[in-house]
Motif scaffolding. Structure first.
Motif, PDB file in Angstrom:
ATOM      1  N   GLY A  47       2.751   4.173  11.515  1.00  0.00           N
ATOM      2  CA  GLY A  47       2.319   3.426  12.674  1.00  0.00           C
ATOM      3  C   GLY A  47       3.533   2.921  13.439  1.00  0.00           C
ATOM      4  O   GLY A  47       4.634   3.462  13.341  1.00  0.00           O
ATOM      5  N   ALA A  48       3.336   1.845  14.200  1.00  0.00           N
ATOM      6  CA  ALA A  48       4.431   1.292  14.989  1.00  0.00           C
ATOM      7  C   ALA A  48       5.503   0.713  14.074  1.00  0.00           C
ATOM      8  O   ALA A  48       5.218  -0.125  13.221  1.00  0.00           O
ATOM      9  CB  ALA A  48       3.899   0.220  15.926  1.00  0.00           C
ATOM     10  N   THR A  72       2.723  -3.373   0.913  1.00  0.00           N
ATOM     11  CA  THR A  72       3.028  -2.887   2.247  1.00  0.00           C
ATOM     12  C   THR A  72       2.290  -1.578   2.508  1.00  0.00           C
ATOM     13  O   THR A  72       2.397  -0.636   1.714  1.00  0.00           O
ATOM     14  CB  THR A  72       4.544  -2.644   2.387  1.00  0.00           C
ATOM     15  OG1 THR A  72       5.249  -3.788   1.893  1.00  0.00           O
ATOM     16  CG2 THR A  72       4.926  -2.394   3.832  1.00  0.00           C
ATOM     17  N   PRO A  73       1.542  -1.475   3.591  1.00  0.00           N
ATOM     18  CA  PRO A  73       0.823  -0.222   3.863  1.00  0.00           C
ATOM     19  C   PRO A  73       1.788   0.959   3.955  1.00  0.00           C
ATOM     20  O   PRO A  73       2.894   0.838   4.501  1.00  0.00           O
ATOM     21  CB  PRO A  73       0.150  -0.493   5.216  1.00  0.00           C
ATOM     22  CG  PRO A  73       0.105  -1.979   5.350  1.00  0.00           C
ATOM     23  CD  PRO A  73       1.309  -2.502   4.622  1.00  0.00           C
ATOM     24  N   ASN A 152       6.772  -3.296  -0.569  1.00  0.00           N
ATOM     25  CA  ASN A 152       6.267  -3.417  -1.931  1.00  0.00           C
ATOM     26  C   ASN A 152       5.077  -2.481  -2.086  1.00  0.00           C
ATOM     27  O   ASN A 152       4.232  -2.390  -1.194  1.00  0.00           O
ATOM     28  CB  ASN A 152       5.834  -4.858  -2.212  1.00  0.00           C
ATOM     29  CG  ASN A 152       5.398  -5.082  -3.640  1.00  0.00           C
ATOM     30  OD1 ASN A 152       6.070  -4.662  -4.576  1.00  0.00           O
ATOM     31  ND2 ASN A 152       4.268  -5.760  -3.834  1.00  0.00           N
ATOM     32  N   ALA A 153       5.037  -1.758  -3.199  1.00  0.00           N
ATOM     33  CA  ALA A 153       3.938  -0.814  -3.417  1.00  0.00           C
ATOM     34  C   ALA A 153       3.586  -0.747  -4.886  1.00  0.00           C
ATOM     35  O   ALA A 153       4.375  -1.137  -5.755  1.00  0.00           O
ATOM     36  CB  ALA A 153       4.317   0.582  -2.904  1.00  0.00           C
ATOM     37  N   ARG A 154       2.389  -0.235  -5.159  1.00  0.00           N
ATOM     38  CA  ARG A 154       2.022   0.186  -6.507  1.00  0.00           C
ATOM     39  C   ARG A 154       2.429   1.651  -6.635  1.00  0.00           C
ATOM     40  O   ARG A 154       1.873   2.523  -5.962  1.00  0.00           O
ATOM     41  CB  ARG A 154       0.522   0.029  -6.741  1.00  0.00           C
ATOM     42  CG  ARG A 154       0.040  -1.420  -6.865  1.00  0.00           C
ATOM     43  CD  ARG A 154      -1.419  -1.431  -7.310  1.00  0.00           C
ATOM     44  NE  ARG A 154      -1.921  -2.784  -7.532  1.00  0.00           N
ATOM     45  CZ  ARG A 154      -2.611  -3.483  -6.639  1.00  0.00           C
ATOM     46  NH1 ARG A 154      -2.869  -2.954  -5.447  1.00  0.00           N
ATOM     47  NH2 ARG A 154      -3.046  -4.687  -6.920  1.00  0.00           N
ATOM     48  N   MET A 212       2.104   6.280  -3.955  1.00  0.00           N
ATOM     49  CA  MET A 212       2.318   4.857  -3.688  1.00  0.00           C
ATOM     50  C   MET A 212       1.040   4.299  -3.072  1.00  0.00           C
ATOM     51  O   MET A 212       0.428   4.926  -2.211  1.00  0.00           O
ATOM     52  CB  MET A 212       3.533   4.632  -2.787  1.00  0.00           C
ATOM     53  CG  MET A 212       3.518   5.352  -1.476  1.00  0.00           C
ATOM     54  SD  MET A 212       5.102   5.286  -0.549  1.00  0.00           S
ATOM     55  CE  MET A 212       5.123   3.573  -0.016  1.00  0.00           C
ATOM     56  N   ASN A 213       0.626   3.174  -3.583  1.00  0.00           N
ATOM     57  CA  ASN A 213      -0.604   2.524  -3.128  1.00  0.00           C
ATOM     58  C   ASN A 213      -1.798   3.482  -3.169  1.00  0.00           C
ATOM     59  O   ASN A 213      -2.657   3.478  -2.282  1.00  0.00           O
ATOM     60  CB  ASN A 213      -0.412   1.944  -1.722  1.00  0.00           C
ATOM     61  CG  ASN A 213       0.597   0.819  -1.703  1.00  0.00           C
ATOM     62  OD1 ASN A 213       0.678   0.013  -2.638  1.00  0.00           O
ATOM     63  ND2 ASN A 213       1.394   0.743  -0.640  1.00  0.00           N
TER      64      ASN A 213
END
Length: 398
Positions: A47-48, A72-73, A152-154, A212-213
């Motif tokens: 995204g942006a 974080t997406p 941050n991520a899983r 991730m995520n």
């Protein structure tokens, strides 16, 4: 988290592609002199983003995005590449991970073979060594990041330890070197490669992630697999990992011996202008915390309670507490959000007393579970690395 069976993971690990970015339609103010950067979309799977550089891509996550969730997406996760010759697409079926050097059974693994190993998942912050470099005083060269060169991520993948055991680490091994699909622009330039001590590499936490995520890695974040080194700066988190080499002597390559080195002093700080100081490779992260509920210079209502919030991290350990301070007032404890593990962001929130009209400084401080706490002491080194000082923002009550 989405179910990532072997079949569904293989199907998801398809071919990625890179597209040229669109020009920015707006700008972001990053809180330091000359700190305005374009915000643009158009990057694949993104995204942006705050555009520090489009080639090789340096894309920063807006701080307000980091405050919306501790995870974080993927489409807003920051991007940092060193060379412009990055992988533009990957054929997942043809991709191979090669393990060699001081091993008894050199291996060439397909993604399918890798996915047969036991799965692990960990929540961990990925932070650029130079995150917040633009806030160093005096200024230093390099990418002028604000505070958004982190996320941050899983992370889902397999243990590096298990992969090394497949190849059989030979006697005398002291380190493991990693590199990926990105290439130097000229033959004389050093390949981007980083290494970990052998015991660190086999600690059971360092992993090779394919998701991730709950989704495959975006191309710009290392598709199809990347190294995850929990608690350590992202210079070691090799993207698009395709080579692992076990070494019988310390890595003397450029990216370990010359680059990403910090002063061998407490908090990696020296007096500006100093020379001939001892250095060491950058490694573990330090405690940090940020206000994300308000931007620097935000307008707030005078005479009303002020709701604050943000994120914190302990580095290699968890977050024990977060405190905030208004102006020169006393430090006041904030309320911590859920604990997702010692390597993860942790949210915090607080309600401050009503503010009188005028400008006020809001500071936030993290104390880690090992007792380390952020301080007001200035941190400076010529690389602009490992900033960990207390951060503040201004708000104007009216």
């Amino acid at each position: 988290m989405a179910d990532l069976s072997r079949r569904s993971a293989l199907a998801a690990l398809g071919t990625g592609a890179f597209a040229a970015p669109l020009w920015a339609q707006q700008a972001a103010r990053l809180g330091f002199a000359n700190g305005e950067r374009p915000v643009a979309g158009g990057f694949p799977e993104k995204g942006a983003m705050i555009v520090q550089r489009s080639r090789a891509p340096l894309l920063e996550t807006p701080l307000d995005v980091l405050g919306r969730s501790v995870f974080t997406p993927n489409d807003r996760f920051y991007v940092r590449w060193h060379y412009s010759d990055i992988p533009l697409s990957v054929d997942a079926a043809a991709f191979r991970l090669r393990i060699g050097g001081a091993v008894t059974r050199p291996r060439v693994l397909s993604l399918g073979a890798l996915l047969k190993l036991p799965r692990v998942e960990i929540a961990a912050v990925n932070q650029c060594s130079g995150n917040s470099r633009g806030h160093f005083t005096p200024r230093v060269p390099g990418a002028q990041w604000g505070h958004g060169a982190m996320g941050n991520a899983r992370w889902t993948g397999v243990r590096l330890k298990d992969v090394l055991e497949l190849a059989g680490v030979g006697p005398g091994a002291v380190a493991v070197r990693f590199s990926g699909l990105d290439r130097p622009p000229v033959d004389e330039a050093p390949w981007y490669a980083k290494s970990l001590d052998i015991d660190h590499a086999r600690d059971g936490e360092v992993m090779i992630a394919f998701a991730m995520n709950g989704a495959p890695l975006p191309m710009l974040n290392g598709f199809p697999i990347r190294l995850v080194v929990p608690g350590w700066f992202s210079t070691y988190w090799i993207k698009a990992l395709d080579r692992i080499e076990v070494l019988t002597q310390a890595d003397d390559g450029f990216w370990m011996a010359k680059a990403y080195r910090i002063p061998a002093t407490p908090m990696a700080t020296i007096t500006p202008g100093s020379s001939d100081f001892a250095t060491a490779p950058i490694g573990p992260m330090v405690p940090r915390s940020f206000v994300t509920s308000h931007g620097d210079g935000a307008a707030v209502a005078a005479g009303r309670p002020l709701a604050l919030g943000g994120i914190a991290m302990g580095g290699t350990v968890g977050v024990a507490s977060v405190d905030y301070r208004i102006g020169d007032g006393a430090w006041t404890a904030a309320t911590l959000g859920p604990d997702h593990g010692r390597y993860s962001f942790r949210s915090w929130s607080a309600t401050a007393s009503p503010l009188p009209p005028g400008e006020h400084r809001v500071a936030v401080r993290c104390t880690a579970t090992d007792g380390r706490a952020q301080s007001d002491a200035a941190i400076w080194n010529p690389g602009g690395y490992q900033r960990g000082t207390i951060e503040t923002i201004a708000v104007r009550a009216g």
